[in-house]
Write a protein that holds these residues in place. Sequence first.
Motif, PDB file in Angstrom:
ATOM      1  N   THR A  87      -3.970   2.236 -10.710  1.00  8.59           N
ATOM      2  CA  THR A  87      -3.595   2.395  -9.208  1.00  8.59           C
ATOM      3  C   THR A  87      -3.752   2.742  -7.984  1.00  8.59           C
ATOM      4  O   THR A  87      -3.876   2.203  -7.249  1.00  8.59           O
ATOM      5  N   THR A  88      -5.122   4.093  -8.494  1.00 10.21           N
ATOM      6  CA  THR A  88      -5.985   4.424  -7.244  1.00 10.21           C
ATOM      7  C   THR A  88      -6.605   3.004  -7.103  1.00 10.21           C
ATOM      8  O   THR A  88      -7.131   3.187  -5.357  1.00 10.21           O
TER       9      THR A  88
ATOM     10  N   LEU B  15       2.429   1.939  -3.623  1.00  9.95           N
ATOM     11  CA  LEU B  15       1.466   2.496  -4.547  1.00  9.95           C
ATOM     12  C   LEU B  15       1.401   3.974  -4.519  1.00  9.95           C
ATOM     13  O   LEU B  15       0.454   4.488  -5.649  1.00  9.95           O
ATOM     14  N   ILE B  16       1.686   4.359  -2.931  1.00  7.94           N
ATOM     15  CA  ILE B  16       1.037   5.340  -3.225  1.00  7.94           C
ATOM     16  C   ILE B  16       1.748   6.261  -3.339  1.00  7.94           C
ATOM     17  O   ILE B  16       1.502   7.136  -4.088  1.00  7.94           O
TER      18      ILE B  16
ATOM     19  N   VAL C 239       1.147  -0.781  -0.138  1.00 10.27           N
ATOM     20  CA  VAL C 239      -0.001  -0.426  -0.222  1.00 10.27           C
ATOM     21  C   VAL C 239       1.027   1.051   0.017  1.00 10.27           C
ATOM     22  O   VAL C 239       0.725   2.133  -1.036  1.00 10.27           O
TER      23      VAL C 239
ATOM     24  N   GLY D 274      -0.881  -5.784  -7.958  1.00  9.79           N
ATOM     25  CA  GLY D 274      -0.351  -4.599  -8.202  1.00  9.79           C
ATOM     26  C   GLY D 274       1.285  -4.923  -9.038  1.00  9.79           C
ATOM     27  O   GLY D 274       2.057  -3.709  -9.343  1.00  9.79           O
TER      28      GLY D 274
ATOM     29  N   ILE E  25      -5.091   0.868  -4.938  1.00 13.77           N
ATOM     30  CA  ILE E  25      -5.089   0.864  -2.799  1.00 13.77           C
ATOM     31  C   ILE E  25      -5.622   0.890  -2.444  1.00 13.77           C
ATOM     32  O   ILE E  25      -5.531   0.063  -1.360  1.00 13.77           O
TER      33      ILE E  25
ATOM     34  N   VAL F 270      -6.245  -1.571   0.770  1.00 13.56           N
ATOM     35  CA  VAL F 270      -6.847  -0.728   2.403  1.00 13.56           C
ATOM     36  C   VAL F 270      -8.021  -0.982   2.776  1.00 13.56           C
ATOM     37  O   VAL F 270      -7.828  -1.041   4.005  1.00 13.56           O
TER      38      VAL F 270
END
Length: 253
Positions: A241-242, A111-112, A108, A158, A245, A249
Amino acid sequence: MEFLDAGTMVFLLFFGFMAAFIDSVVGGGGLISVPALLWTGLPPVLALGTNKCAAVMGSFTSFVTFVRSGRVDGSLMRSLFPLSFLGSALGVFAVQLMPAEILRPLVVVMLIAVLLYSIFKRDWGRENHYTGLSQRMLLLAGLVSFGLGFYDGFFGPGAGSFMLFGLLMAGFDFLGAAANARTLNFASNISAVIFFGYLGLINFSYAVPMGLAMIAGAYCGASMALKKGVGYVRPLFILMTTILIGKLVWDLI
């Protein structure tokens, strides 16, 4: 092989197509296909193996499409392909010994960081600045390919996006990075299929119809990326990607 009812068949075909369409361009297809397989009632490890078997059909299709376009750097991929293959094989064996949950917080955070970098560096990936790698950078690229191959065989979500990000850092534009990332992802996928199959962790009744749909999805996705160019790939990369994530999460919470 067991016979599937019509509802399950349509379900697998639809989500297989959608997963491969997205995955062929920017990665993240496992975000769609793995939950779909879990929804059918497959145990988690069996779902991972079945997903890889189906995904390798789609990744091969997009790999061939990009190779024909001339976007794949053959010299670089000859060096990195075997490392991604080997890393994935080790990841498959490791997934039976370790809980995948231990990787999720780290994934996470990574990726952020990738997402924020992509958003704020607006001109990044619009032009191809790749002119080759020094020996030091080639060694680093080899370690990254091995590591992401391991991650793809072990857990997966991912992996394609991280591969694309690494190639962007090397100087490729978004389209060139997508083409070469699909090559590395194909290496990790086919390796995972071989070893998941060896361990008896693939349900072929589910993998075959989903894989056939993934062939169609991958072809359409790769073809559209080549036609639309960088302007199409970058926003799709940011969007997926958003979503990825958010999904990870949510799983953590």
